[in-house]
Scaffold this motif. Structure first.
Motif, PDB file in Angstrom:
ATOM      1  N   ILE A  68      13.767 -30.758  25.648  1.00  0.00           N
ATOM      2  CA  ILE A  68      14.225 -29.437  25.240  1.00  0.00           C
ATOM      3  C   ILE A  68      15.485 -29.620  24.410  1.00  0.00           C
ATOM      4  O   ILE A  68      16.312 -30.491  24.710  1.00  0.00           O
TER       5      ILE A  68
ATOM      6  N   ASP B  78       8.054 -18.817  26.628  1.00  0.00           N
ATOM      7  CA  ASP B  78       8.714 -18.178  25.485  1.00  0.00           C
ATOM      8  C   ASP B  78       9.947 -17.406  25.938  1.00  0.00           C
ATOM      9  O   ASP B  78      10.983 -17.414  25.257  1.00  0.00           O
TER      10      ASP B  78
ATOM     11  N   SER C 103       7.011 -24.161  22.835  1.00  0.00           N
ATOM     12  CA  SER C 103       7.691 -22.872  22.785  1.00  0.00           C
ATOM     13  C   SER C 103       8.972 -23.020  21.980  1.00  0.00           C
ATOM     14  O   SER C 103       9.577 -24.101  21.970  1.00  0.00           O
ATOM     15  N   THR C 104       9.377 -21.944  21.306  1.00  0.00           N
ATOM     16  CA  THR C 104      10.624 -21.986  20.554  1.00  0.00           C
ATOM     17  C   THR C 104      11.212 -20.592  20.423  1.00  0.00           C
ATOM     18  O   THR C 104      10.490 -19.588  20.392  1.00  0.00           O
ATOM     19  N   HIS C 105      12.504 -20.541  20.384  1.00  0.00           N
ATOM     20  CA  HIS C 105      13.240 -19.347  19.969  1.00  0.00           C
ATOM     21  C   HIS C 105      14.091 -19.775  18.777  1.00  0.00           C
ATOM     22  O   HIS C 105      14.953 -20.628  18.919  1.00  0.00           O
TER      23      HIS C 105
ATOM     24  N   CYS D 178      16.272 -22.686  20.423  1.00  0.00           N
ATOM     25  CA  CYS D 178      15.934 -23.464  21.614  1.00  0.00           C
ATOM     26  C   CYS D 178      14.450 -23.789  21.518  1.00  0.00           C
ATOM     27  O   CYS D 178      13.625 -22.879  21.355  1.00  0.00           O
ATOM     28  N   SER D 179      14.104 -25.077  21.608  1.00  0.00           N
ATOM     29  CA  SER D 179      12.715 -25.508  21.446  1.00  0.00           C
ATOM     30  C   SER D 179      12.303 -26.419  22.591  1.00  0.00           C
ATOM     31  O   SER D 179      13.081 -27.275  23.031  1.00  0.00           O
ATOM     32  N   LEU D 180      11.080 -26.245  23.058  1.00  0.00           N
ATOM     33  CA  LEU D 180      10.530 -27.050  24.141  1.00  0.00           C
ATOM     34  C   LEU D 180       9.316 -27.818  23.642  1.00  0.00           C
ATOM     35  O   LEU D 180       8.367 -27.226  23.121  1.00  0.00           O
TER      36      LEU D 180
ATOM     37  N   THR E 205      12.817 -20.020  26.708  1.00  0.00           N
ATOM     38  CA  THR E 205      13.544 -20.543  25.549  1.00  0.00           C
ATOM     39  C   THR E 205      14.483 -19.484  24.977  1.00  0.00           C
ATOM     40  O   THR E 205      15.579 -19.805  24.505  1.00  0.00           O
TER      41      THR E 205
END
Length: 756
Positions: A132, A31, A61-63, A46-48, A34
């Protein structure tokens, strides 16, 4: 700061390294990562996504997206933009993501508010383990610097995911099966032969633990020292292999050495060190970049070079670690080497006297490693990625390189079946050898001229080995695809002269550069841009006419190489008469220039067209007035005729060249050429298969050009054929209603004793 306010890669990498070294839980670190990426790249999101078992992509995970979507949102590989990135292992940059046809809306994420999109795959050890992506509210074009920075981040993240154990081994590669019953795996036959031995795993890529550097100067010095020692080792390896393999395979190793000495490869690694990576990290990043580019290349040639570049990178990584290689020396006697990929240098480091066979997850019939394995008489089976985890070290296996089979815990019936098959193949080979010097003539007296398709100088000895009548297709661009610069006129002339010397008094048809599509030569005035449909784009003669200096220099080289001999020049991808006329005018101008100077020149020059575009089939009356011959390239002709991409696995087998409609097209071409007394040749895959070749014979074609490996079987088939009988049969079946005549032709062949 770079374009759009994106932080430089060294700053981003430093922050990532600090987070990776923290004591936080793996999810908390993800977390934080990102968030760092979104902040440093000035992105709103930003996403994984990571790849779980069953080809499911899970948001880890994401921001910027809704937090409740984490570990809830899932996509299939190939679904949505993220799924497409993972499926193809490629970068995707869009200014308006929502208008893209692959955009998959997931309401729980809230991503309908975002427009621009930049996504890259996470790759480790050759596997795409996730993706990503960064997104912005507004429409904007991503820069090359942003894409490169995100790719570097993805490489670091892939190692972090692995180190943290976020994905178990059986989620990266499916493992199943029963360990007590006999198993049989079907792959692709790459090198003939049968062998039994114990599984020994290739060492594979080295783990790179330190990716980010605080001292670019020191890392640069380490890289330079390793490159120098690595190149010396490669040169010694090539020289030491001379007694072990033939001249043709020596050319392959020289090509491999040229890859190793490529300045562009080294320059990209040096740049990566300056960006803040360790020497090992730089090698790995450029390796990933090469693999990503080659995997999405539209043609087979470049995809087949993946193993070469992986080999080079792995060898350089070992050099950086001290150059030790315990894996090769520890291999037991009677080993079956199991590897995802393998390069020619890696193979030669193993003791061939202890190596029985090779099983690969990837591989292709024309890869450099496979060609070297054939020279060493080592059976190889490829395309068995899903089977590799089920081949346990020390387990006894039987490798059938004739049919592409691998047997685990084989029972007696397997040995009996293999023995019977091998005996049949040996009898066929002996028969092909017994008729090598005999004419290719049908039972009813029709004579055929069987020629070779050639692309490398190393294939020239096959002219004598097969008894071929000449070279019906010399693919000139393949002679120079490994050159670091565009070949000069002198370099081209030398290569063409070697071809003519090897052929002696046998004819050689030189096809001018078929560039574009999947074949690109360096420094071609400007880089060839990526095209959505390169097979139908700016390629072949279209390039030559738009860049007349390239075509003119090649024609000058061909003329110079053929002084005192006959020169046969064929122009590819001719779509209309005007194109052939313009190309012929350029050739005539070069010949006129020599005549005016009374300079040495060929005794005769014949010019022809390669018929690959259906439109040209209805301009043959005009073409025949000025062309000396026509050659049919059935591969591309069928592709364009059926509007069916021949590299698309979903369409494999959907359309058949033995359909009445395609056979009608071929008959139309042959009759048009006969009306004007213009010789016509078939040089595509149809000529290389005995059943298809029999149909071509029935349609009236008498000159066929094919790969060397196919000539024996085609000759044996034609010598058992009654041309009049199959011609009458084809005429009686010209209804155009059937999907294909293939099954019926099999029955015809069996009823008439045709050897196919």
């Amino acid at each position: 700061m770079t374009a759009h306010g994106v932080a430089g890669p060294r700053t981003l990498l430093r922050r990532l390294r600090e987070m990776m070294a923290s004591e936080k839980a793996p999810q908390d670190r993800l977390d934080a990562v990102t968030t760092i990426i979104a902040t440093e790249m000035v992105a709103d999101v930003c996403s994984l996504y990571l790849r779980r078992a069953g080809d499911v992509l899970e948001l880890f995970s994401t921001h910027g997206l809704r937090p409740e979507a984490v570990h809830f949102t899932r996509l299939r590989v190939g679904e949505g933009l993220i799924g497409d990135i993972v499926a193809h292992g490629s970068v995707l940059a869009l200014s308006d993501a929502q208008s893209h046809p692959l955009f998959a809306y997931r309401p729980e994420t809230g991503e309908e508010r975002f427009m621009s999109f930049l996504g890259v795959p996470l790759q480790r050890a050759g596997h795409v383990i996730g993706a990503i992506a960064v997104q912005h509210h507004d429409e904007r074009e991503s820069t090359a610097e942003e894409a490169e920075a995100l790719q570097t981040v993805a490489m670091v993240l892939a190692e972090m995911v692995h180190a943290a154990g976020l994905l178990s081994a059986d989620e990266v590669v499916d493992i199943d099966g029963n360990a007590t019953l006999p198993l049989r795996f079907e792959g692709m036959p790459l090198s003939d032969g049968v062998a039994e031995g114990v599984v020994y795993r290739h060492r594979g890529p080295m783990a790179v633990r330190e990716l980010v550097s605080d001292d670019p100067q020191r890392e640069g010095e380490r890289l330079e020292a390793a490159i120098e020692e690595f190149l010396e080792r490669i040169r010694n390896l090539v020289e030491d292999s001379v007694p072990r393999i033939g001249d043709a395979e020596q050319e392959i190793l020289q090509t491999y050495r040229m890859f190793a000495e490529d300045e562009g490869w080294m320059a990209r690694m040096r740049a990566a060190v300056r960006d803040g990576l360790t020497a090992e990290g730089a090698v790995r990043r450029v390796q990933d970049e090469n693999r990503r580019r080659l995997q999405v290349a539209p043609g087979a040639y470049f995809r087949e070079r993946i193993a070469d570049f992986d080999d080079l990178s792995n060898q350089l990584l070992r050099q950086l670690s001290g150059g030790s290689d315990p894996g090769a020396s520890a291999m037991p006697d009677g080993a079956v080497l199991v590897a995802r990929t393998l390069g020619p240098a890696e193979l030669l480091e193993y003791d061939a006297s202890r190596l029985r066979a090779i099983v690969m997850g990837e591989g292709s019939p024309t890869s450099h490693m496979v060609l070297v394995a054939r020279a060493l008489n080592i059976p190889v089976v490829g395309k068995l990625a899903s089977a590799l985890p089920r081949l346990e070290p020390g387990e006894n296996v039987v490798v059938d390189g004739w049919r592409g089979l691998v047997h685990v815990r084989a029972d007696e019936s397997v040995y009996e079946e293999i023995q019977s098959y091998v005996e049949t193949q040996e009898r066929r080979r002996a028969h092909f050898e017994s008729i090598r010097a005999l004419p290719a003539q049908s039972l009813d007296g029709q004579a055929f001229d069987l020629q070779l398709n050639v692309g490398l100088l190393g294939e020239l000895p096959l002219l004598d080995a097969t008894g071929a009548g000449g070279i019906g297709l010399l693919r000139t661009e393949l002679l120079f695809l490994t050159h670091p610069t565009f070949p000069s006129t002198h370099e081209q002339s030398d290569a063409y002269h070697q071809v003519l010397d090897s052929a002696g008094d046998r004819p050689v048809v030189f096809r001018t550069f078929d560039l574009g599509g999947d074949k690109v030569l360096p420094n071609l005035d400007r880089p060839l841009e990526r095209e959505e449909n390169p097979a139908m784009g700016w390629r072949a003669l279209r390039v030559g006419l738009d860049r007349p200096s390239v075509l003119r220099n090649q024609l000058r080289a061909l003329i110079a190489s053929a002084v005192g001999r006959t020169l046969n020049v064929m122009f590819p991808m001719v779509t209309e008469f005007a194109e052939f006329e313009r190309a012929k005018q350029i050739l005539d101008l070069e010949l006129d220039r020599l005549r005016r100077r009374d300079a040495p020149r060929p005794t005769a020059v014949s010019t022809g067209v390669m018929l690959e575009v259906p439109a040209l089939a209805w301009q043959l009356d005009e073409i025949a007035a000025v062309a000396d011959f026509v050659s049919i390239g059935t591969n591309d002709l069928a592709q364009y005729f059926f509007a069916s991409d021949r590299t698309n696995p979903r369409l494999a087998g959907r359309y058949d060249t033995l359909s009445p409609s395609f056979l009608r097209l071929l008959a139309h071409v042959r009759k048009a050429c006969d009306r004007h007394n213009v010789p016509v040749t078939v040089c595509g895959d149809m000529a290389a298969n005995p059943l298809e070749a029999s149909c071509l014979a029935g349609l009236g074609f008498r000159v066929l050009s094919m790969p060397a490996a196919a000539l024996g079987a085609v000759k044996a088939g034609l010598r058992s054929l009654d041309c009049a009988a199959i011609s009458d049969y084809l005429e009686s079946r010209d209804s155009g209603r059937e999907h294909t005549l293939r099954d019926d032709l099999h029955h015809f062949a069996q009823d008439h004793g045709f050897d196919y």
